[in-house]
Design an enzyme around this catalytic site. Structure first.
Site, PDB file in Angstrom:
ATOM      1  N   ARG A 109       0.817  -1.358   0.392  1.00 36.82           N
ATOM      2  CA  ARG A 109      -0.133  -0.077   0.403  1.00 36.82           C
ATOM      3  C   ARG A 109       0.742   1.586  -0.148  1.00 36.82           C
ATOM      4  NH1 ARG A 109      -3.203   2.923   3.496  1.00 36.82           N
ATOM      5  NH2 ARG A 109      -5.493   3.755   2.834  1.00 36.82           N
TER       6      ARG A 109
ATOM      7  N   LEU B  58      -6.909   7.592  -1.431  1.00 34.63           N
ATOM      8  CA  LEU B  58      -6.533   5.820  -0.942  1.00 34.63           C
ATOM      9  C   LEU B  58      -7.215   5.125  -0.034  1.00 34.63           C
ATOM     10  CD1 LEU B  58      -4.640   3.411  -1.766  1.00 34.63           C
ATOM     11  CD2 LEU B  58      -2.581   4.695   0.121  1.00 34.63           C
ATOM     12  N   SER B  59      -8.331   4.896  -0.688  1.00 33.04           N
ATOM     13  CA  SER B  59      -9.309   4.767  -0.037  1.00 33.04           C
ATOM     14  C   SER B  59      -9.009   3.540   1.113  1.00 33.04           C
ATOM     15  CB  SER B  59     -10.433   3.497  -0.161  1.00 33.04           C
ATOM     16  OG  SER B  59     -10.803   4.634  -2.100  1.00 33.04           O
ATOM     17  N   ALA B  60      -9.754   3.263   2.411  1.00 28.67           N
ATOM     18  CA  ALA B  60      -9.226   2.732   3.723  1.00 28.67           C
ATOM     19  C   ALA B  60      -9.213   0.902   3.237  1.00 28.67           C
ATOM     20  CB  ALA B  60      -9.789   2.880   4.998  1.00 28.67           C
ATOM     21  N   PRO B  61      -8.491   0.636   3.601  1.00 25.41           N
ATOM     22  CA  PRO B  61      -8.464  -0.976   3.564  1.00 25.41           C
ATOM     23  C   PRO B  61      -9.071  -2.179   3.606  1.00 25.41           C
ATOM     24  CG  PRO B  61      -5.817  -0.284   4.701  1.00 25.41           C
ATOM     25  CD  PRO B  61      -6.875   0.695   3.959  1.00 25.41           C
TER      26      PRO B  61
END
Length: 383
Positions: free
Chosen positions: A36, A98-101
């Site tokens: 990430r 960057l979206s939350a995992p």
């Protein structure tokens, strides 16, 4: 950051996601193969998933905090105001991230992908989701579309560093990418009010579309559709709060300077705004075009503002110590009355939960239904 420390941070996040049920076993190898941090901005704004105060991140000035944020379940804002603002301030309109995992893997899990399948990824953003799909299925099986050329350029750089090379297209994701069709799966990382018919046309019969569905009222939902002969049909399967597709952004609220009409409402605004996701779906279906925003200061004070794209608006709220609930409104519609009536209709239906609702998409538009596709409760686009 030494390699052992990096492996430790990545492994700890994976363990937390797995413990929460947010990292399915079939996606663990992809997680390891697409680090990430390669897709994280050097400067940005971190927003913890599930709530909590946001904060600035800067790899150069505070690298330890940067690494901790990158390997936490937080969204990292990478763009504000379509590139005109500074995302590291937390201000302005957030337009790429960057979206939350946890949210990313929850969405990917609903794709139910199989080896050899082809995926259309709508909303490339930083490129992380495209990299995960490529690691799972192979670069040649992933087409990813990004509307913003500057965002796409950075995504291409990130993907190159990660060693992934999906087919990256700069264009309007609402149009899909017909040249790469047919696809077995369509996966969107931007909210839509209306599922584009192009996505259905470009998906094989039996294929799956997973997208954040954000009709305007309250929080968004995750929608999973299966494509049939002449339509796509599916249910709402969870929550999904994503930035809107640029072609489908909600209207901005009207100006409050116009002289409003004042009255009171007998219904507590907290019940309408905070009761249940099932109520949110019913309101969105029964009050076409409504958009809402809610602010609160604990349980003592809250305000709900509703509006549409034609200039109608209303505000109401709760203040501790007051016995009534004042409403100010303007325009051709009494929007709060429509919203409150829709809420009470949901109550009289027996308070159905979100997972009892579904959406049908055809070439003519989309409709929302309760329990079965023949029990339509509201059109959400022209039919």
């Amino acid at each position: 950051m030494i390699e052992a420390g990096l492996r430790g941070l990545r492994g700890l996040l994976a363990e937390r996601l797995e413990a929460a049920g947010d990292l399915p076993p079939e996606w663990r190898k992809a997680y390891d193969a697409a680090p990430r941090h390669v897709f994280a901005p050097a400067r940005g704004w971190a927003v913890p998933d599930g709530g909590g105060a946001g904060h600035a991140i800067d790899r150069d000035t505070d690298p330890d905090a940067w690494w901790e944020s990158v390997y936490s379940d937080a969204s990292l804002i990478t763009q504000a105001d379509d590139g005109a603002g500074d995302p590291a301030t937390g201000e302005g309109s957030w337009t790429s991230s960057l979206s939350a995992p946890g949210a990313v893997f929850a969405s990917l899990a609903h794709l139910y992908v199989h080896d050899g399948q082809r995926v259309l990824d709508v909303g490339t953003g930083t490129g992380w989701t495209a990299a995960l799909l490529s690691a799972r299925l192979g670069d040649d099986h992933v087409t990813t579309v990004e509307v913003d050329p500057a965002v796409a350029d950075q995504a291409a750089k990130n993907l190159a560093v990660s060693g992934r090379s999906p087919h990256l297209v700069v264009g309007d994701g609402a149009l899909g990418h017909a040249a790469g069709a047919p696809y077995d799966r369509v996966h969107a990382t931007c909210g839509v009010q209306r599922v584009p018919w192009a996505w259905v046309e470009q998906t094989r019969p039996g294929g799956v579309i997973v997208t954040p569905w954000s009709p305007g009222w309250a929080y968004g939902h995750l929608l999973r559709l299966t494509v049939g002969r002449d339509r796509a049909v599916g249910r709402l399967v969870g929550s999904a709060g994503y930035m809107m597709m640029r072609a489908q952004r909600h209207p901005v609220p009207g100006r409050l300077g116009t002289r409003p009409e004042h009255r009171t409402t007998p219904i507590d605004p907290r019940d309408v705004a905070w009761d249940d996701y099932g109520a949110d779906v019913a309101i969105a279906a029964l009050v076409p075009g409504v958009v809402s925003a809610t602010t609160s200061e604990g349980d003592d004070t809250m305000e709900v503002r509703v509006w549409d794209g034609d200039g109608s608006w209303a505000t109401t709220g709760y203040q501790q110590g007051r016995r009534g609930f004042a409403v100010a409104s303007h325009g051709t519609r009494r929007l709060w009355d429509e919203v409150a009536d829709a809420y009470l209709t949901w109550v009289e239906w027996g308070r159905p939960a979100r997972d009892r609702y579904g959406v049908t998409v055809t070439a003519e538009g989309q409709k929302i239904w309760l329990d079965t596709p023949d029990r339509v409760i509201g059109p959400l686009s022209p039919t």
